[in-house]
Design an enzyme around this catalytic site. Structure first.
Site, short mmCIF file in Angstrom:
data_model
loop_
_atom_site.label_atom_id
_atom_site.label_comp_id
_atom_site.label_asym_id
_atom_site.label_seq_id
_atom_site.Cartn_x
_atom_site.Cartn_y
_atom_site.Cartn_z
N TYR A 178 27.32 27.60 -31.24
CA TYR A 178 25.44 27.75 -30.96
C TYR A 178 25.12 28.81 -29.95
CZ TYR A 178 21.82 26.48 -28.96
OH TYR A 178 20.30 26.12 -28.48
N GLY A 238 14.87 25.85 -22.33
CA GLY A 238 15.34 25.52 -23.48
C GLY A 238 16.08 24.53 -24.03
N CYS A 239 17.20 24.66 -25.24
CA CYS A 239 17.81 23.98 -25.54
C CYS A 239 18.89 23.34 -23.45
CB CYS A 239 19.11 25.17 -25.74
SG CYS A 239 20.93 23.15 -25.83
N PHE A 240 18.36 21.66 -23.55
CA PHE A 240 19.36 21.61 -22.48
C PHE A 240 20.76 21.64 -22.26
CE2 PHE A 240 16.81 16.84 -24.49
CZ PHE A 240 18.64 17.05 -25.48
#
Length: 222
Positions: free
Chosen positions: A200, A41-43
């Site tokens: 986030y 997912g989000c690195f």
């Protein structure tokens, strides 16, 4: 004069022996480190997680798995490149093994989700492990089987052949700890990147979902 020459030769021989012993005890830094490539997912989040692991010297964010050369962030998140948001984990195998990293990786994501990770949907946010040799593949497969057994659910994270890794621009490196301020973001105005990252991550529900899946086995979820 002959005795002086003998003294110099003896001193030189001693020095060479000492250097040789030192080289055996302290091998070159580069030889002591290996690299593991994963997508979770989000690195930003994967980078933050694994840079906290003892034995990991650096985690680099980037893209891999697709066909487009030197892709940009916008191109990859647009969803048409085939690339994953991924990271390269640089680690010292004398301090943390590849198998341990695979074990932690599965417990840092939702490996039952084939459509992305958490609030991030689409092909670029899928999870995967990229391997370059049979030994790494076997270790990854064993970790995947163990994860599936522990969850009692199908683990869909694929184990894929390693491909070219493209490092993302510096704006996205070390995002989670950057003190640079953002003029505008979806989580506030004029906030530091590190603050925006925390907002986030919480808003995306990453830790909550990982904790619900893995409980006390989750190594990074807070």
């Amino acid at each position: 004069m002959p005795s002086t020459v003998k003294m110099w030769k003896s001193a030189l021989l001693t020095a060479l022996i000492i250097i040789g012993i030192g080289a055996q005890k302290h091998p070159a830094h580069a030889q002591a480190h290996e690299t593991l490539t994963v997508a979770g997912g989000c690195f930003w989040c994967v980078e933050a997680d694994f840079e906290s692991v003892k034995g990991v010297s650096e985690v680099v964010s980037g893209f891999t798995g697709g066909n487009l050369k030197n892709p940009t962030y916008d191109q990859v998140t647009g969803g048409d490149t085939g690339h994953y948001e991924a990271v390269q984990i640089h680690y010292d195998p004398s301090q943390v093994s590849r198998s341990q990293l695979f074990h932690m990786f599965f417990r840092s994501i939702d490996p039952t989700d084939a459509g992305g990770q958490f609030c991030d949907r689409g092909s670029s946010y899928r999870s995967a492990i990229f391997v370059s040799d049979p030994a790494a593949k076997a270790e990854a497969q064993k970790a995947k089987a163990n994860a599936q057994k522990a969850l009692g659910q199908e683990v869909v994270t694929p184990i894929l052949p390693k491909q070219t890794f493209y490092k993302v621009d510096e704006y996205h490196q070390d995002y989670y700890k950057s003190s640079d301020r953002l003029a505008f973001s979806s989580v506030g105005l004029g906030v530091k990147k590190s603050v925006a990252y925390k907002r986030y991550r919480k808003g995306c529900g990453r830790d909550a979902r990982v904790k619900s899946l893995w409980g006390d086995e989750a190594p990074f979820a807070k």
